[in-house]
Motif scaffolding. Structure first.
Motif, PDB file in Angstrom:
ATOM      1  N   ARG A  77       0.655  -1.395  -0.118  1.00  0.00           N
ATOM      2  CA  ARG A  77      -0.396   0.132  -0.153  1.00  0.00           C
ATOM      3  C   ARG A  77       0.528   1.162  -0.505  1.00  0.00           C
ATOM      4  O   ARG A  77       0.695   2.260  -0.294  1.00  0.00           O
ATOM      5  N   LYS A  92      -9.135   4.364  -4.915  1.00  0.00           N
ATOM      6  CA  LYS A  92      -9.187   4.195  -3.489  1.00  0.00           C
ATOM      7  C   LYS A  92      -9.446   2.778  -3.370  1.00  0.00           C
ATOM      8  O   LYS A  92      -9.277   2.229  -1.831  1.00  0.00           O
ATOM      9  N   THR A  93     -10.029   2.402  -3.642  1.00  0.00           N
ATOM     10  CA  THR A  93     -10.789   0.881  -3.116  1.00  0.00           C
ATOM     11  C   THR A  93      -9.449   0.062  -3.472  1.00  0.00           C
ATOM     12  O   THR A  93      -9.505  -0.536  -2.684  1.00  0.00           O
ATOM     13  N   GLU A  96      -7.572   0.222  -0.338  1.00  0.00           N
ATOM     14  CA  GLU A  96      -8.177  -0.190   0.588  1.00  0.00           C
ATOM     15  C   GLU A  96      -7.589  -1.992   0.401  1.00  0.00           C
ATOM     16  O   GLU A  96      -7.504  -2.264   1.547  1.00  0.00           O
ATOM     17  N   GLU A 100      -5.453  -3.408   2.721  1.00  0.00           N
ATOM     18  CA  GLU A 100      -5.849  -5.127   3.809  1.00  0.00           C
ATOM     19  C   GLU A 100      -4.915  -6.079   3.879  1.00  0.00           C
ATOM     20  O   GLU A 100      -4.651  -7.188   4.276  1.00  0.00           O
TER      21      GLU A 100
END
Length: 109
Positions: A77, A92-93, A96, A100
């Motif tokens: 990330r 953005k997604t 994320e 994770e």
């Protein structure tokens, strides 16, 4: 068996799905020379999304499917944040999902 494997497998599918949704999924693989880069994330030969598709996802799928030991840490990330700093809203997604993934790798089995 590492209890994280099913979660990681699902996360890899979600990352692939997001790359496809964003139009960042290529039908043609890069050259063997580009894939053979020794630089982290193949920064000298591939776009980050190409590295995700052609290096990261296949390697992680082999590890997950074979039950080989997982890496002890993952810092994908932060790299993605640098790469997508001009496209944060669009990415953005994906950011994320990669966060994770990093979290799952860093958690104890």
């Amino acid at each position: 068996m590492d209890a994280r494997l099913p979660l990681l497998a699902e996360q890899l599918l979600l990352i692939e799905r997001e790359l496809r949704l964003q139009g960042w999924w290529a039908a043609t693989p890069p050259s063997a020379e580009a894939l053979a880069s020794e630089q982290p994330f193949c920064v000298d030969s591939l776009a980050f999304e190409e590295w995700l598709q052609w290096v990261f996802l296949p390697r992680m799928k082999v590890i997950v499917e074979s039950g080989k030991p997982l890496p002890s840490t993952s810092g994908i990330r932060p790299m993605a944040e640098v790469v997508f700093r001009e496209r944060v809203t669009q990415a953005k997604t994906l950011l994320e999902l990669l966060g994770e993934f990093d979290r799952l790798i860093g958690s104890a089995a």
